[in-house]
Design a protein around this motif. Structure first.
Motif, PDB file in Angstrom:
ATOM      1  N   HIS A 198      -1.540   7.508  10.642  1.00 33.28           N
ATOM      2  CA  HIS A 198      -2.599   8.613  10.084  1.00 33.28           C
ATOM      3  C   HIS A 198      -4.010   7.889  10.562  1.00 33.28           C
ATOM      4  O   HIS A 198      -4.055   6.783   9.930  1.00 33.28           O
ATOM      5  N   TRP A 199      -4.981   8.741  10.581  1.00 26.05           N
ATOM      6  CA  TRP A 199      -6.156   8.217  10.870  1.00 26.05           C
ATOM      7  C   TRP A 199      -7.027   7.793   9.618  1.00 26.05           C
ATOM      8  O   TRP A 199      -7.938   6.974   9.505  1.00 26.05           O
ATOM      9  N   LYS A 200      -6.407   8.012   8.443  1.00 25.89           N
ATOM     10  CA  LYS A 200      -7.092   7.656   6.945  1.00 25.89           C
ATOM     11  C   LYS A 200      -7.057   6.272   6.935  1.00 25.89           C
ATOM     12  O   LYS A 200      -8.198   5.785   6.304  1.00 25.89           O
ATOM     13  N   PHE A 201      -6.093   5.482   7.500  1.00 25.36           N
ATOM     14  CA  PHE A 201      -6.061   3.998   7.318  1.00 25.36           C
ATOM     15  C   PHE A 201      -7.146   3.441   8.373  1.00 25.36           C
ATOM     16  O   PHE A 201      -7.485   2.321   8.034  1.00 25.36           O
ATOM     17  N   ALA A 202      -7.520   4.072   9.339  1.00 27.50           N
ATOM     18  CA  ALA A 202      -8.685   3.625  10.153  1.00 27.50           C
ATOM     19  C   ALA A 202     -10.006   3.748   9.451  1.00 27.50           C
ATOM     20  O   ALA A 202     -10.952   2.977   9.559  1.00 27.50           O
ATOM     21  N   LYS A 203     -10.022   4.838   8.853  1.00 28.13           N
ATOM     22  CA  LYS A 203     -11.346   5.279   8.384  1.00 28.13           C
ATOM     23  C   LYS A 203     -11.699   4.614   6.827  1.00 28.13           C
ATOM     24  O   LYS A 203     -12.701   4.439   6.670  1.00 28.13           O
ATOM     25  N   TYR A 204     -10.708   4.641   6.268  1.00 32.91           N
ATOM     26  CA  TYR A 204     -10.781   3.961   4.569  1.00 32.91           C
ATOM     27  C   TYR A 204      -9.962   2.587   4.586  1.00 32.91           C
ATOM     28  O   TYR A 204      -8.877   2.617   5.365  1.00 32.91           O
ATOM     29  N   ASP A 205     -10.310   1.860   3.445  1.00 36.18           N
ATOM     30  CA  ASP A 205      -9.451   0.571   3.186  1.00 36.18           C
ATOM     31  C   ASP A 205      -8.485   1.077   2.410  1.00 36.18           C
ATOM     32  O   ASP A 205      -8.750   1.300   1.019  1.00 36.18           O
ATOM     33  N   LEU A 206      -7.357   1.270   2.554  1.00 37.14           N
ATOM     34  CA  LEU A 206      -6.342   1.697   1.736  1.00 37.14           C
ATOM     35  C   LEU A 206      -5.068   0.981   1.633  1.00 37.14           C
ATOM     36  O   LEU A 206      -4.887   0.129   2.602  1.00 37.14           O
ATOM     37  N   LYS A 207      -4.219   1.140   0.905  1.00 34.63           N
ATOM     38  CA  LYS A 207      -2.892   0.388   0.651  1.00 34.63           C
ATOM     39  C   LYS A 207      -1.790   1.348   0.269  1.00 34.63           C
ATOM     40  O   LYS A 207      -1.987   2.235  -0.579  1.00 34.63           O
ATOM     41  N   TYR A 208      -0.571   0.858   0.599  1.00 32.78           N
ATOM     42  CA  TYR A 208       0.616   1.616   0.212  1.00 32.78           C
ATOM     43  C   TYR A 208       0.886   0.812  -1.397  1.00 32.78           C
ATOM     44  O   TYR A 208       0.635  -0.267  -1.566  1.00 32.78           O
ATOM     45  N   LEU A 209       1.283   1.610  -2.350  1.00 36.28           N
ATOM     46  CA  LEU A 209       1.850   1.198  -3.608  1.00 36.28           C
ATOM     47  C   LEU A 209       3.252   0.742  -3.096  1.00 36.28           C
ATOM     48  O   LEU A 209       4.139   1.447  -2.826  1.00 36.28           O
ATOM     49  N   GLU A 210       3.719  -0.422  -3.891  1.00 30.11           N
ATOM     50  CA  GLU A 210       5.001  -0.889  -3.548  1.00 30.11           C
ATOM     51  C   GLU A 210       5.912   0.215  -4.416  1.00 30.11           C
ATOM     52  O   GLU A 210       5.555   0.712  -5.512  1.00 30.11           O
ATOM     53  N   ASP A 211       6.933   0.320  -3.843  1.00 35.59           N
ATOM     54  CA  ASP A 211       8.138   1.108  -4.483  1.00 35.59           C
ATOM     55  C   ASP A 211       9.562   0.481  -4.622  1.00 35.59           C
ATOM     56  O   ASP A 211      10.505   0.864  -3.825  1.00 35.59           O
ATOM     57  N   PRO A 212       9.487  -0.290  -5.534  1.00 33.00           N
ATOM     58  CA  PRO A 212      10.846  -0.971  -5.884  1.00 33.00           C
ATOM     59  C   PRO A 212      12.103  -0.041  -5.692  1.00 33.00           C
ATOM     60  O   PRO A 212      13.173  -0.725  -5.740  1.00 33.00           O
ATOM     61  N   GLU A 213      11.781   1.052  -6.188  1.00 37.71           N
ATOM     62  CA  GLU A 213      12.952   2.011  -6.533  1.00 37.71           C
ATOM     63  C   GLU A 213      13.390   2.654  -5.383  1.00 37.71           C
ATOM     64  O   GLU A 213      14.435   3.354  -5.181  1.00 37.71           O
ATOM     65  N   GLY A 214      12.604   2.636  -4.099  1.00 34.47           N
ATOM     66  CA  GLY A 214      12.988   3.027  -2.976  1.00 34.47           C
ATOM     67  C   GLY A 214      12.898   4.817  -2.944  1.00 34.47           C
ATOM     68  O   GLY A 214      13.525   5.314  -2.071  1.00 34.47           O
ATOM     69  N   SER A 215      12.102   5.248  -3.772  1.00 35.79           N
ATOM     70  CA  SER A 215      11.909   6.729  -3.687  1.00 35.79           C
ATOM     71  C   SER A 215      11.443   7.382  -2.154  1.00 35.79           C
ATOM     72  O   SER A 215      11.508   8.545  -1.928  1.00 35.79           O
ATOM     73  N   PHE A 216      10.584   6.543  -1.680  1.00 34.70           N
ATOM     74  CA  PHE A 216      10.053   6.908  -0.384  1.00 34.70           C
ATOM     75  C   PHE A 216      10.876   6.414   0.940  1.00 34.70           C
ATOM     76  O   PHE A 216      10.305   6.516   1.913  1.00 34.70           O
ATOM     77  N   GLY A 217      11.794   5.783   0.645  1.00 34.60           N
ATOM     78  CA  GLY A 217      12.720   5.241   1.746  1.00 34.60           C
ATOM     79  C   GLY A 217      12.173   3.945   2.496  1.00 34.60           C
ATOM     80  O   GLY A 217      10.987   3.513   2.063  1.00 34.60           O
ATOM     81  N   GLY A 218      12.729   3.639   3.804  1.00 29.16           N
ATOM     82  CA  GLY A 218      12.059   2.629   4.411  1.00 29.16           C
ATOM     83  C   GLY A 218      11.196   2.964   5.826  1.00 29.16           C
ATOM     84  O   GLY A 218      10.778   3.953   5.619  1.00 29.16           O
ATOM     85  N   GLU A 219      11.864   2.390   6.519  1.00 36.40           N
ATOM     86  CA  GLU A 219      10.908   2.945   7.779  1.00 36.40           C
ATOM     87  C   GLU A 219      11.536   3.990   8.405  1.00 36.40           C
ATOM     88  O   GLU A 219      12.870   4.094   8.376  1.00 36.40           O
ATOM     89  N   GLU A 220      10.740   4.890   8.922  1.00 37.82           N
ATOM     90  CA  GLU A 220      11.070   6.021   9.340  1.00 37.82           C
ATOM     91  C   GLU A 220      10.588   6.262  11.030  1.00 37.82           C
ATOM     92  O   GLU A 220      10.002   5.523  11.489  1.00 37.82           O
ATOM     93  N   GLN A 221      11.678   7.065  11.542  1.00 36.03           N
ATOM     94  CA  GLN A 221      11.432   7.403  12.978  1.00 36.03           C
ATOM     95  C   GLN A 221      10.948   8.869  13.146  1.00 36.03           C
ATOM     96  O   GLN A 221      11.284   9.721  11.868  1.00 36.03           O
TER      97      GLN A 221
END
Ligand code: PBE
Length: 308
Positions: free
Chosen positions: A110-133
């Motif tokens: 997504h372009w937002k990472f190039a435009k702003y300084d952003l980070k993902y919050l760690e997700d120790p419970e894995g609600s958002f899954g891992g790497e996607e295709q």
């Protein structure tokens, strides 16, 4: 101080309105010090009204965020506000401009990472899954009916950096079609792999469906333009997520290049398992999650605070 570095890094120190800061502070340094409160007393969560800024209701990342609200004690009493990807991006931009806290349902590429300084919050419970295709799904029978369309869709494969180039171009004001055409012109080597062995056709009709997510606007327009150059009569139709999968499964359209798996669209895939033809990944290394600006001193979903 960490916070001052962030101000400089963001280039926002001058001309910024300190909306969250008490009036009467003598200098920017004091102001930013007050705001960040490194003792951890600042309750970002309350400032955000215990609300995650979501996107379209049917998106997988919204479902994952709702799952996270159920899973994490730190998100107890939170809400996922749904709207659209465009509205989310606008709210994110406004929050960053004012250096206010915000949590959005985010994804890469997504372009937002190039435009702003952003980070993902760690997700120790894995609600958002891992790497996607991101995978390409076509309707049953397309291979027999329209073999050249099938072959091209089967051979479409690019990288996150490619998709980001197109997305940024659109974000900076190019039309979707212009951005797609410019990328194609600059990447003839990749395009020629997609069209390898694909014969020119004369107006064979192909309809592709997608959702108005920035990433899918980029990929779908690029594929559509390449197909047009081979002589296809291409129509691209934006739907909501469930409708996109349904249209392919019902055989109403040729296909789509917007299936995020294994986690994001797991519900849609299991609903239509056996009704769609999986042509494999067109992009590796995608990701979804909760995203915040780097100036927020939280690293994990567990660092957020439940509503009282
Ligand atoms: N997204 C972009 C979609 C898939 C592509 C992450 C917003 C979703 O959440 O369903």
């Amino acid at each position: 101080m960490k916070f001052n570095l962030n101000w400089k890094h963001l280039g926002l120190a001058a001309g910024l309105s300190f909306t969250l800061v008490a009036a009467g502070c003598g200098s920017d340094d004091e102001a930013s010090g007050d705001q960040s409160d490194s003792s951890g007393d600042v309750n970002y969560s309350e400032e955000m009204d215990y609300t995650i800024t979501g996107i379209e209701a049917g998106a997988g990342v919204v479902a994952a965020a709702e799952d996270a609200v159920e899973t994490y004690d730190s998100l107890s009493g939170w809400e996922v506000a749904t709207s659209s990807s465009g509205a989310m991006a606008t709210e994110l931009g406004e929050a960053v401009k004012d250096e206010e806290p915000i949590v959005v349902t985010g994804w890469t590429p997504h372009w937002k990472f190039a435009k702003y300084d952003l980070k993902y919050l760690e997700d120790p419970e894995g609600s958002f899954g891992g790497e996607e295709q991101i995978k390409t799904m076509v309707r049953k029978g397309l291979e027999e009916d329209k073999p050249n369309a099938y072959k091209l869709l089967d051979q479409f494969k690019w990288e996150a950096a490619d998709m980001e180039t197109v997305m940024l171009d659109i974000n900076e004001g190019s039309s979707e079609q212009e951005a797609a055409q410019a990328w194609i012109e600059d990447n003839q080597d990749k395009v020629s792999e997609w069209t390898d062995g694909v014969e020119d056709v004369d107006g064979v009709e192909v309809e592709l469906v997608y959702v108005n997510w920035d990433s899918e606007i980029a990929s779908t327009n690029v594929v559509a333009e390449v197909m047009k150059q081979k002589g296809f009569d291409v129509e691209i139709t934006p739907l909501e997520n469930g409708g996109m999968w349904e249209a392919v499964a019902q055989g109403e359209v040729a296909g789509m290049v917007a299936a995020w798996l294994p986690a994001t669209h797991e519900a849609q895939l299991s609903k239509h398992e056996g009704e769609v033809v999986d042509l494999g990944a067109n992009l590796e290394g995608a990701k979804i999650g909760l995203v915040v600006p780097k100036y927020m001193e939280v690293d994990s979903i567990e660092d957020l605070q439940p509503a009282e």
